[in-house]
Structures are given as structure tokens and as C-alpha cells.
Design an enzyme around this catalytic site. Structure first.
Site, PDB file in Angstrom:
ATOM      1  N   ARG A  21      42.340  33.499  26.466  1.00 35.67           N
ATOM      2  CA  ARG A  21      41.134  32.714  26.777  1.00 35.67           C
ATOM      3  C   ARG A  21      40.666  33.027  28.191  1.00 35.67           C
ATOM      4  NH1 ARG A  21      38.999  29.590  30.690  1.00 35.67           N
ATOM      5  NH2 ARG A  21      41.047  28.625  30.984  1.00 35.67           N
ATOM      6  N   ASP A  22      41.431  32.611  29.177  1.00 34.80           N
ATOM      7  CA  ASP A  22      41.033  32.768  30.574  1.00 34.80           C
ATOM      8  C   ASP A  22      40.859  34.237  30.925  1.00 34.80           C
ATOM      9  OD1 ASP A  22      40.622  32.517  33.291  1.00 34.80           O
ATOM     10  OD2 ASP A  22      42.280  31.148  33.621  1.00 34.80           O
ATOM     11  N   HIS A 215      48.334  25.686  37.400  1.00 36.45           N
ATOM     12  CA  HIS A 215      47.568  26.885  37.021  1.00 36.45           C
ATOM     13  C   HIS A 215      47.227  27.594  38.327  1.00 36.45           C
ATOM     14  CE1 HIS A 215      44.503  29.028  34.404  1.00 36.45           C
ATOM     15  NE2 HIS A 215      44.086  29.335  35.629  1.00 36.45           N
ATOM     16  N   HIS A 217      46.570  31.055  40.857  1.00 35.28           N
ATOM     17  CA  HIS A 217      45.993  32.395  40.911  1.00 35.28           C
ATOM     18  C   HIS A 217      46.638  33.178  42.048  1.00 35.28           C
ATOM     19  CE1 HIS A 217      42.057  31.776  38.455  1.00 35.28           C
ATOM     20  NE2 HIS A 217      43.054  31.089  37.964  1.00 35.28           N
ATOM     21  N   CYS A 248      39.770  36.296  38.465  1.00 33.35           N
ATOM     22  CA  CYS A 248      39.179  36.516  39.779  1.00 33.35           C
ATOM     23  C   CYS A 248      38.354  37.798  39.806  1.00 33.35           C
ATOM     24  CB  CYS A 248      40.265  36.572  40.845  1.00 33.35           C
ATOM     25  SG  CYS A 248      39.632  36.408  42.516  1.00 33.35           S
ATOM     26  N   ASN A 257      44.845  35.552  37.660  1.00 35.65           N
ATOM     27  CA  ASN A 257      45.890  34.632  37.250  1.00 35.65           C
ATOM     28  C   ASN A 257      47.270  35.169  37.620  1.00 35.65           C
ATOM     29  OD1 ASN A 257      44.549  32.437  35.584  1.00 35.65           O
ATOM     30  ND2 ASN A 257      43.715  34.254  34.599  1.00 35.65           N
TER      31      ASN A 257
END
Length: 317
Positions: A21-22, A215, A217, A248, A257
Site C-alpha cells: 500500500r504505502d 511507523h 521513516h 519519501c 519507510n
């Protein structure tokens, strides 16, 4: 179809894979559905038991997620997998629940500026969205979990600093509105370990057992350090993305991530069981590469290899 190797002890941490997803919605290319399904199966075969497989948003806005319902249908065939989807609003939640997901994640930004840019709603409007979705869940699918991911919790590229009091207050409002959990997201890679410890300590003091995932990064190289800081504050669920995919797009040369492979290696090397097989996890990079040829993927552990003599779950740890 395989499961985690029998020699593994019960996982102490839950690694929640968010790449499908991300990761996928952060790249321009659209991964073919068949490649997505193969990738998700490979992640599952590596032992991952919570995967955010899709986002239920209009296909015209995110063509990468146009096959969300089909992807969910496939993921539901994998025994013991918690199938998660991101939903930005009530309409998305209706579609995700109709598809049969086990868990809904809502992006609720702590930054007023980011909230308007990301979901075109104020923070207050998003809390009401949480309330409406929680009510829908209660009436139609009470077994489904609802998680509010408090994004830009550690800082924002649009407004800069985000007051910690506002982060904690927003998380508490989401729980009061009916969310089961509220986690903290370092959306822009601003966090440092001291800040992570402080904010998760405050979160747990405010909402107790409702405190959710970290979560993080890796934009500025602190992703693993921040995960370790969160672990030391009692966090036991961590979002990560295979190959560090996505997260990013405006920081060239930096992964977005936290890399799942590096995170799993860190915990396993510490003697903290994850239930994830590192060999199979690194093999899951192949269907990712096949589905997104030419896309940069990251990870120090896959590049360096496992240390000589390293035995996952062995007494050395």
C-alpha cells in the site's frame, strides 16, 4: 504454501508490512495485479502475518490502487493473515468492509497544514470521519479493527514543528471517537530517538492499551534507531516496507519507510523473535523487482548478507 519455520518461538514483535500500500502508491509505475498477488504471497510465505495490501481511494487519484478489492480477495485466502487497508473516508471504509478486510487504517494528521493537503479535511473533520467509520464498523462488521495512524506526529514539511500536546490530544480524540488503536507515524522523517521515547511514553500514559504501532521513516538515517527507541518504550507493532519502498519521493537517495529486512534482522540479532524468516524475506524482493523493474529498492542487510555464522533463532542471540 509455507508458514514460518517451526524452530521459531512465539513472536515478541509484530512486523506489519505496508509495502503493497504505502510503497506502491508512492511510486509512479503501476504494478500489475498478478505481480502484486505473487509479492503478497511471498511476503506471507516469509512469515509476515499483517500486511497492508491496498488503499481504497478513487482510481482516478491513485491508479496504483485500482485493483484494491481483487488484491484483498487474494490476501483473504492466506490463512492467519491480518488483511489491512487504508481508508481516508467513510466511502473508502464502506468499500473496504465490503471487500472483507480485517483492519482499517485511517490517516489522521497531527499537522493542520498536512491534513488539508493530504485528505482535504481539517483535523477536526477527520476525527468525525473516524467516528462515522467506527459506527459503520460497529453496525456492519464488529470484528473489524479500526486504527488511527497519527501522521506527521514528529514534524511536518509543510508547517515545521508539530506541538506534542496536539499529537496526544488528537490520538485521545480518535480513541474517544471509536478507534481501537492510535499509532504514531514519522511521515516526513523528522523524528529522533529521544523524541520517539518521549512521545510514545506520553501516548501510553494518555490512552493506555490503545497505543498502537510505530511507523518510522528512514529519510535521515534514523529509522532503525527510532524503532529501537519505540521498542524500549513498550511498542510491539512496527510498520515497515520491503526494500524500503515508497514513503519519501522527495528525498533522492534516501529510503522512505523503514526497510523490513533491516528491521527484522535488528530484532532477530537482538534475540527478539519476529516470526519472519530472513532468507524467505529477502527472496520476496524478487517478485517486487519483477513487478516494478527499474524502481530503486533499499536495504543494508540484503546488500551485505547475513553475518558469518548467524543462525536465526540461535543461541548466539
Amino acid at each position: 504454501m509455507s508458514t514460518s519455520p517451526a524452530h521459531f518461538t512465539r513472536p515478541e514483535v509484530l512486523i506489519s508490512e505496508v509495502g503493497p500500500r504505502d510503497g506502491l502508491q508512492s511510486v509512479k509505475a503501476v504494478m500489475p495485479t498478478d505481480d502484486k498477488l505473487r509479492w503478497i504471497t511471498a511476503l506471507y510465505d516469509a512469515g509476515l502475518r499483517e500486511i497492508e495490501v491496498a488503499s481504497f481511494v478513487p482510481a482516478r487519484l491513485l491508479p496504483q490502487m485500482a485493483d484494491a478489492a481483487e488484491v484483498v480477495r487474494h490476501a483473504l485466502t492466506l490463512p492467519g493473515l491480518t488483511v489491512m487497508a487504508l481508508v481516508p473516508n467513510l466511502r473508502g471504509a464502506q468499500a473496504a468492509l465490503a471487500a472483507g478486510v480485517h483492519k482499517l487504517t485511517l490517516p489522521v494528521s497531527a499537522s493542520a497544514a498536512h491534513s488539508l493537503a493530504n485528505v482535504r479535511k481539517t483535523r477536526e473533520e477527520m476525527v468525525e470521519e473516524v467516528r462515522a467509520i467506527a459506527a459503520l464498523r460497529r453496525d456492519t462488521a464488529p470484528q473489524v479493527k479500526v486504527e488511527a495512524g497519527i501522521s506527521t506526529a514528529f514534524g511536518c514539511t509543510l508547517q515545521g514543528q508539530v506541538a506534542e500536546d496536539e499529537v496526544i490530544r488528537l490520538a485521545a480524540q480518535c480513541i474517544a471517537a471509536g478507534a481501537d488503536e492510535a499509532g504514531l507515524s514519522d511521515t516526513t522523517g523528522y523524528a529522533n530517538p529521544a523524541q520517539v521515547r518521549r512521545l510514545f511514553r506520553r501516548l501510553r500514559a494518555e490512552i493506555g492499551e490503545h497505543a498502537g504501532a510505530a511507523h518510522m521513516h528512514n529519510t535521515r538515517g534514523l529509522g532503525l534507531a527510532n524503532c529501537l527507541a519505540a521498542y524500549e518504550e513498550g511498542v510491539r507493532t512496527f510498520d515497515a516496507s520491503l526494500g524500503g519502498l515508497g514513503g519519501c519521493p522527495y528525498a533522492p537517495g534516501a529510503s522512505g519507510n523503514v526497510v523490513t529486512e533491516d528491521l527484522v534482522f535488528m530484532f532477530e540479532a537482538m534475540g527478539v523473535p519476529t516470526g519472519v524468516d530472513l532468507g524467505r524475506l529477502m527472496a520476496a524482493r524478487e517478485p517486487l523487482r519483477a513487478g516494478l523493474p527499474g524502481e530503486a529498492i533499499y536495504g543494508m542487510t540484503p546488500e551485505a548478507g547475513l553475518p558469518k555464522g548467524f543462525v536465526q533463532g540461535g543461541a548466539h542471540a
